[in-house]
Design a protein around this motif. Structure first.
Motif, mmCIF file in Angstrom:
data_model
loop_
_atom_site.group_PDB
_atom_site.id
_atom_site.type_symbol
_atom_site.label_atom_id
_atom_site.label_comp_id
_atom_site.label_asym_id
_atom_site.label_seq_id
_atom_site.Cartn_x
_atom_site.Cartn_y
_atom_site.Cartn_z
ATOM 1 N N ALA A 93 0.819 -1.212 0.000
ATOM 2 C CA ALA A 93 0.000 0.000 0.000
ATOM 3 C C ALA A 93 0.855 1.266 0.000
ATOM 4 O O ALA A 93 0.437 2.300 -0.509
ATOM 5 C CB ALA A 93 -0.941 0.006 1.201
ATOM 6 N N MET A 94 2.072 1.191 0.542
ATOM 7 C CA MET A 94 2.960 2.356 0.600
ATOM 8 C C MET A 94 3.883 2.443 -0.615
ATOM 9 O O MET A 94 4.699 3.355 -0.716
ATOM 10 C CB MET A 94 3.814 2.317 1.877
ATOM 11 N N THR A 95 3.749 1.523 -1.547
ATOM 12 C CA THR A 95 4.592 1.519 -2.751
ATOM 13 C C THR A 95 4.173 2.642 -3.687
ATOM 14 O O THR A 95 2.988 2.814 -3.979
ATOM 15 C CB THR A 95 4.458 0.169 -3.487
ATOM 16 N N SER A 100 -5.516 1.375 -5.515
ATOM 17 C CA SER A 100 -6.584 0.383 -5.522
ATOM 18 C C SER A 100 -7.522 0.610 -6.698
ATOM 19 O O SER A 100 -8.411 -0.179 -6.943
ATOM 20 C CB SER A 100 -7.366 0.477 -4.216
ATOM 21 N N GLY A 101 -7.338 1.745 -7.393
ATOM 22 C CA GLY A 101 -8.181 2.034 -8.548
ATOM 23 C C GLY A 101 -9.253 3.068 -8.294
ATOM 24 O O GLY A 101 -9.984 3.432 -9.194
ATOM 25 N N LEU A 108 -1.379 6.088 -0.454
ATOM 26 C CA LEU A 108 -0.763 6.485 0.807
ATOM 27 C C LEU A 108 0.613 7.090 0.588
ATOM 28 O O LEU A 108 0.986 8.047 1.264
ATOM 29 C CB LEU A 108 -0.664 5.274 1.745
ATOM 30 N N SER A 109 1.371 6.539 -0.354
ATOM 31 C CA SER A 109 2.721 7.066 -0.582
ATOM 32 C C SER A 109 2.666 8.490 -1.111
ATOM 33 O O SER A 109 3.507 9.329 -0.763
ATOM 34 C CB SER A 109 3.511 6.167 -1.535
ATOM 35 N N GLY A 110 1.675 8.799 -1.931
ATOM 36 C CA GLY A 110 1.517 10.165 -2.434
ATOM 37 C C GLY A 110 1.152 11.117 -1.313
ATOM 38 O O GLY A 110 1.687 12.225 -1.222
#
Length: 137
Positions: A93-95, A100-101, A108-110
């Motif tokens: 999720a942090m990549t 998720s679309g 989350l990373s953004g």
């Protein structure tokens, strides 16, 4: 973030309208804390993404907004909490680039890149807590 709270506000996140209210409240606090226009926009964008995540993935929750001061600078802190399913693979999720679309496409990373302070506590079956903050210059 070690600071003394100056003001705080708790907002429920249960509808799309609540996401808008959180965004508006964050903008108001950021303006009051004298964040630059760029930092206001970054904080509001991150808060909008996280409020939407709280609604969609967490099944709703709340945002706790506060203006804090460390004696030299004033900042805005926003904590998002939900009691949803949690994030099963936080590393994924942090990549960067993973989405998720739905939502703003930041992920989350953004959101993490947009603010000075970012912390997350989550796990399968125990909900998610995300704290973000930005400070005046």
């Amino acid at each position: 973030m070690t600071a003394d709270p100056v003001t705080s506000e708790r907002l429920a996140i249960t509808t799309d309208g609540d996401v808008v209210r959180v965004r508006q409240a964050v903008r108001g606090l950021a303006q009051g804390a004298r964040l630059s226009l760029v930092d206001q926009t970054k904080l509001v964008t991150a808060a909008s993404e996280l409020a939407r995540n709280t609604l969609i993935y967490g099944g709703g929750g709340e945002a706790v907004l506060s203006v804090e001061s460390n004696g030299r600078r004033t900042g805005v802190r926003v904590e998002f909490r939900d009691e949803g399913p949690g994030i099963p693979d936080l590393d994924l999720a942090m990549t960067d680039g993973w989405t998720s679309g739905s939502g703003l496409g930041l992920g989350l990373s953004g959101a993490r890149r947009l603010v000075e302070h970012f912390e997350i506590d989550t796990g399968p079956g125990r909900g998610t807590r995300v704290v973000i903050a930005s400070w005046s210059r």
